[in-house]
Scaffold this motif. Structure first.
Motif, mmCIF file in Angstrom:
data_model
loop_
_atom_site.group_PDB
_atom_site.id
_atom_site.type_symbol
_atom_site.label_atom_id
_atom_site.label_comp_id
_atom_site.label_asym_id
_atom_site.label_seq_id
_atom_site.Cartn_x
_atom_site.Cartn_y
_atom_site.Cartn_z
ATOM 1 N N GLY A 240 0.851 -1.444 -0.220
ATOM 2 C CA GLY A 240 -0.064 -0.022 0.098
ATOM 3 C C GLY A 240 0.532 1.069 -0.209
ATOM 4 N N TYR A 241 0.255 2.140 -0.464
ATOM 5 C CA TYR A 241 0.674 3.559 -0.349
ATOM 6 C C TYR A 241 1.394 4.012 1.069
ATOM 7 N N ILE A 242 2.779 5.000 1.232
ATOM 8 C CA ILE A 242 2.853 5.586 2.637
ATOM 9 C C ILE A 242 3.097 7.040 2.128
ATOM 10 N N THR A 243 1.812 7.729 2.699
ATOM 11 C CA THR A 243 1.931 9.756 2.287
ATOM 12 C C THR A 243 2.876 10.050 3.160
ATOM 13 N N PRO A 244 3.534 10.926 2.606
ATOM 14 C CA PRO A 244 4.598 12.146 3.930
ATOM 15 C C PRO A 244 3.702 12.491 4.719
ATOM 16 N N SER A 245 2.440 12.526 4.869
ATOM 17 C CA SER A 245 1.613 13.585 6.042
ATOM 18 C C SER A 245 1.457 12.273 7.449
ATOM 19 N N TRP A 246 1.764 11.129 6.978
ATOM 20 C CA TRP A 246 1.425 10.444 8.159
ATOM 21 C C TRP A 246 3.606 10.704 9.556
ATOM 22 N N TYR A 247 3.973 11.209 8.955
ATOM 23 C CA TYR A 247 5.709 11.659 9.267
ATOM 24 C C TYR A 247 5.589 12.313 10.370
ATOM 25 N N ALA A 248 6.280 12.527 10.824
ATOM 26 C CA ALA A 248 6.374 12.882 12.258
ATOM 27 C C ALA A 248 7.651 14.004 11.751
ATOM 28 N N THR A 249 8.064 13.784 11.031
ATOM 29 C CA THR A 249 8.982 14.742 10.434
ATOM 30 C C THR A 249 8.976 15.203 9.529
ATOM 31 N N LYS A 250 8.031 15.478 8.054
ATOM 32 C CA LYS A 250 6.716 16.007 7.756
ATOM 33 C C LYS A 250 6.976 17.089 8.849
ATOM 34 N N ALA A 251 6.342 17.410 9.572
ATOM 35 C CA ALA A 251 5.827 18.835 10.555
ATOM 36 C C ALA A 251 7.624 19.290 11.167
ATOM 37 N N GLN A 252 8.352 18.454 11.378
ATOM 38 C CA GLN A 252 9.401 19.182 11.901
ATOM 39 C C GLN A 252 10.523 19.282 10.446
ATOM 40 N N SER A 253 10.877 19.249 9.475
ATOM 41 C CA SER A 253 11.514 18.846 8.524
ATOM 42 C C SER A 253 11.407 19.710 7.170
ATOM 43 N N GLY A 254 9.894 18.456 7.595
ATOM 44 C CA GLY A 254 9.512 18.819 5.442
ATOM 45 C C GLY A 254 10.389 17.499 4.870
#
Length: 214
Positions: free
Chosen positions: A84-98
């Motif tokens: 299945g597809y894994i969206t970057p929106s689920w990562y904590a790293t998205k909010a930290q550094s993008g």
């Protein structure tokens, strides 16, 4: 060769064998004089035969793929499972550094070996007995080969050709976010488990969670 970074490698024979048996069907691939050939087939794994095990299946006789098999034909069989597809929106790293991008999680096994076509009726009957047992065993009243009229079964057996693969190499790959941080992996499990999310996939969430614990 399979691209398989160490973080994703599965080397436990019991896990790999159980996966093949659970999937049941695999994509059989060869390179012949007429180019690449592929057939999706139901397989039975015999893990204790030979050095690395043996796979057996059958073709419809009308499928010309079996006629392409020569002595010592090298082959590849791919067994694919949950993915299945894994969206970057689920990562904590998205909010930290993008600094994140989408990816795809999946489980698979590749088998490489030597393929042989088999036309012996007794061999075919044994294979169909084993194949039927493998898929009927959980039913309250399993269907047996002998349930079919003998003359009807004889005609059916003439319409198929067996396939035996002596396994030379077997490799498992479970790409389940193992290369991400613990926070990001937790975010993947939560996201996949969310019924409101368009990429809701509880089966894949369970696999990611299992790999986290390992």
């Amino acid at each position: 060769m399979l691209y398989n970074p160490s973080a994703f490698q599965e080397q436990d024979p019991e896990i790999i064998h159980a996966f093949i048996q659970a999937q049941g069907k695999g994509l059989f691939i060869t390179s012949e004089a007429n180019g690449l050939q592929s057939t999706f087939l139901p397989f039975v794994l015999y893990p204790h035969e030979g050095k690395n095990g043996v796979l057996r299946a059958h073709f419809a006789r009308g499928n010309a793929h079996w006629k392409e098999l020569r002595e010592n034909t090298q082959c590849l069989v791919v067994f694919a499972g949950e993915n299945g597809y894994i969206t970057p929106s689920w990562y904590a790293t998205k909010a930290q550094s993008g600094k994140v991008v989408p990816t795809w999680n999946y489980e698979m096994v590749e088998v490489r070996g030597v393929a042989t076509a088999v036309e012996d009726t007794g061999w075919l009957r044994r294979l169909l007995t084993d194949l039927t047992k493998q898929h009927e065993r959980t039913r309250p009243e399993p269907w047996h080969l002998d349930d079919a009229p003998p003359d009807f079964l004889a005609v059916q057996l003439k319409g198929i050709v067996g396939l035996e693969i002596v396994i030379h190499e077997i490799e498992g790959k479970w790409k389940m976010s193992q290369n991400k941080t613990a926070e990001d992996r937790s975010g993947v499990v939560v996201g996949l488990s969310d019924e409101a999310d368009p990429h809701h996939n509880p089966e894949l969430a369970a696999l990611v969670n299992t790999r986290m614990k390992r």
